[in-house]
Enzyme design. Structure first.
Site, PDB file in Angstrom:
ATOM      1  N   HIS A 166       6.893  70.065 104.065  1.00 25.26           N
ATOM      2  CA  HIS A 166       6.080  71.366 103.973  1.00 25.26           C
ATOM      3  C   HIS A 166       6.274  72.166 102.634  1.00 25.26           C
ATOM      4  O   HIS A 166       5.900  72.594 101.761  1.00 25.26           O
ATOM      5  CB  HIS A 166       5.203  72.396 105.234  1.00 25.26           C
ATOM      6  CG  HIS A 166       4.740  73.029 104.335  1.00 25.26           C
ATOM      7  ND1 HIS A 166       2.688  72.327 105.370  1.00 25.26           N
ATOM      8  CD2 HIS A 166       3.854  74.405 104.071  1.00 25.26           C
ATOM      9  CE1 HIS A 166       2.271  74.235 105.652  1.00 25.26           C
ATOM     10  NE2 HIS A 166       2.725  74.752 104.448  1.00 25.26           N
ATOM     11  N   GLU A 167       7.244  73.368 102.736  1.00 19.84           N
ATOM     12  CA  GLU A 167       8.294  73.919 101.561  1.00 19.84           C
ATOM     13  C   GLU A 167       8.787  73.126 100.658  1.00 19.84           C
ATOM     14  O   GLU A 167       8.281  73.547  99.311  1.00 19.84           O
ATOM     15  CB  GLU A 167       9.324  75.041 102.083  1.00 19.84           C
ATOM     16  CG  GLU A 167       9.112  75.963 103.220  1.00 19.84           C
ATOM     17  CD  GLU A 167       7.458  76.435 102.811  1.00 19.84           C
ATOM     18  OE1 GLU A 167       6.911  76.717 102.632  1.00 19.84           O
ATOM     19  OE2 GLU A 167       6.836  76.223 104.318  1.00 19.84           O
TER      20      GLU A 167
ATOM     21  N   HIS B 130       4.719  72.468  98.736  1.00 17.68           N
ATOM     22  CA  HIS B 130       4.524  73.620  97.596  1.00 17.68           C
ATOM     23  C   HIS B 130       4.871  73.415  96.812  1.00 17.68           C
ATOM     24  O   HIS B 130       4.238  74.142  95.421  1.00 17.68           O
ATOM     25  CB  HIS B 130       5.002  74.760  98.409  1.00 17.68           C
ATOM     26  CG  HIS B 130       3.775  75.408  99.877  1.00 17.68           C
ATOM     27  ND1 HIS B 130       2.792  75.383  99.457  1.00 17.68           N
ATOM     28  CD2 HIS B 130       4.047  75.305 101.296  1.00 17.68           C
ATOM     29  CE1 HIS B 130       2.112  75.450 100.646  1.00 17.68           C
ATOM     30  NE2 HIS B 130       2.925  76.001 101.569  1.00 17.68           N
TER      31      HIS B 130
ATOM     32  N   GLY C 294       7.850  79.280 106.898  1.00 19.73           N
ATOM     33  CA  GLY C 294       8.257  79.060 106.508  1.00 19.73           C
ATOM     34  C   GLY C 294       7.656  79.785 104.622  1.00 19.73           C
ATOM     35  O   GLY C 294       6.512  80.071 105.528  1.00 19.73           O
TER      36      GLY C 294
ATOM     37  N   GLN D 132       3.582  80.783  96.566  1.00 28.12           N
ATOM     38  CA  GLN D 132       2.944  81.180  97.858  1.00 28.12           C
ATOM     39  C   GLN D 132       2.714  83.285  97.535  1.00 28.12           C
ATOM     40  O   GLN D 132       1.890  83.992  98.394  1.00 28.12           O
ATOM     41  CB  GLN D 132       3.230  81.197  99.195  1.00 28.12           C
ATOM     42  CG  GLN D 132       3.260  79.423  99.136  1.00 28.12           C
ATOM     43  CD  GLN D 132       3.120  79.156 101.328  1.00 28.12           C
ATOM     44  OE1 GLN D 132       4.171  79.197 101.392  1.00 28.12           O
ATOM     45  NE2 GLN D 132       2.366  79.106 101.933  1.00 28.12           N
TER      46      GLN D 132
ATOM     47  N   CYS E  26      -0.904  76.518 106.823  1.00 23.76           N
ATOM     48  CA  CYS E  26      -0.458  77.159 106.465  1.00 23.76           C
ATOM     49  C   CYS E  26      -0.732  78.626 105.968  1.00 23.76           C
ATOM     50  O   CYS E  26      -2.162  78.542 105.828  1.00 23.76           O
ATOM     51  CB  CYS E  26      -0.652  76.185 105.174  1.00 23.76           C
ATOM     52  SG  CYS E  26       0.134  76.782 103.161  1.00 23.76           S
ATOM     53  N   LEU E  27       0.819  80.031 105.317  1.00 27.13           N
ATOM     54  CA  LEU E  27      -0.228  80.975 105.399  1.00 27.13           C
ATOM     55  C   LEU E  27      -1.235  80.438 104.472  1.00 27.13           C
ATOM     56  O   LEU E  27      -2.014  81.402 104.238  1.00 27.13           O
ATOM     57  CB  LEU E  27       0.864  81.433 104.684  1.00 27.13           C
ATOM     58  CG  LEU E  27       2.180  81.807 106.113  1.00 27.13           C
ATOM     59  CD1 LEU E  27       3.260  82.645 105.093  1.00 27.13           C
ATOM     60  CD2 LEU E  27       1.327  82.110 107.207  1.00 27.13           C
TER      61      LEU E  27
HETATM   62 NI    NI Z   1       2.546  75.876 103.265  1.00 23.84          NI
END
Ligand code: NI
Length: 176
Positions: free
Chosen positions: A141-142, A145, A48, A53, A99-100
């Site tokens: 999670h998204e 963000h 995701g 991000q 998380c990226l």
């Molecule tokens: Ni993330």
């Protein structure tokens, strides 16, 4: 793949830590943004990705993620509104999350094991995505963000410190 891979913003970057603006124009630029987000998510091997991000202050995320049965679901949600089961029906899953934007470490985060988001696709048509398993976690999670919240904000102070320490150590090792 149509989109361009863009650099992933890292924890500490202001755009990750404030709520994003609602999308108002469902135009070609939005479709292009979604393409770039998919390309960036796949390049980073994520399940995701939220617009902030890749440094864009808009309420849109993309996902390509398995549910609890291992079935893959993918799509785009613009201006998502999260829906969780009523408290009495809520079961928590305390699986690991990463998380990226905080590459390297993972930590357990208790979240409801099912979730839905209502929003729009890139053309402005309404969509609803319902998720179980990892997909339920991903949707939460998204959406977090886009509210300016990273998963480590949901950890205890101690767990958060541990994750950030591991992240900083990996980052320092990569820079050597
Ligand atoms: Ni993330």
């Amino acid at each position: 793949m149509a989109g361009q891979v863009r650099p992933i913003t890292l924890v500490g970057t202001p755009v990750l830590h404030r709520a994003c603006r609602p999308v108002q124009e469902f135009d070609a630029a939005l479709a292009e943004l979604a393409d770039d987000m998919f390309a960036s998510m796949y390049a980073a091997e994520g399940v995701g990705l939220a617009a902030n991000q890749i440094g864009v202050d808009l309420r849109i995320f993309v996902y390509d993620c398995p549910d609890e049965d291992g079935e893959r679901h993918s799509g785009t949600v613009v201006n998502p509104v999260l829906e969780l089961p009523a408290l009495a029906d809520r079961r928590l899953d305390d699986g690991e999350e990463g998380c990226l934007s905080v590459p390297g470490p993972h930590a357990r985060v208790a979240r409801p094991d099912r979730a839905a988001v209502r929003g729009f696709d890139v053309k402005g048509d309404p969509v609803t995505v319902e998720g179980t398993g990892l997909l339920a976690r991903c949707l939460q999670h998204e959406t977090d963000h886009l509210e300016g919240k990273v998963y480590i904000d949901r950890l205890s102070a101690r767990a958060r410190k541990k994750v950030l320490k591991e992240y900083e150590e990996l980052r320092a090792a990569r820079a050597e």
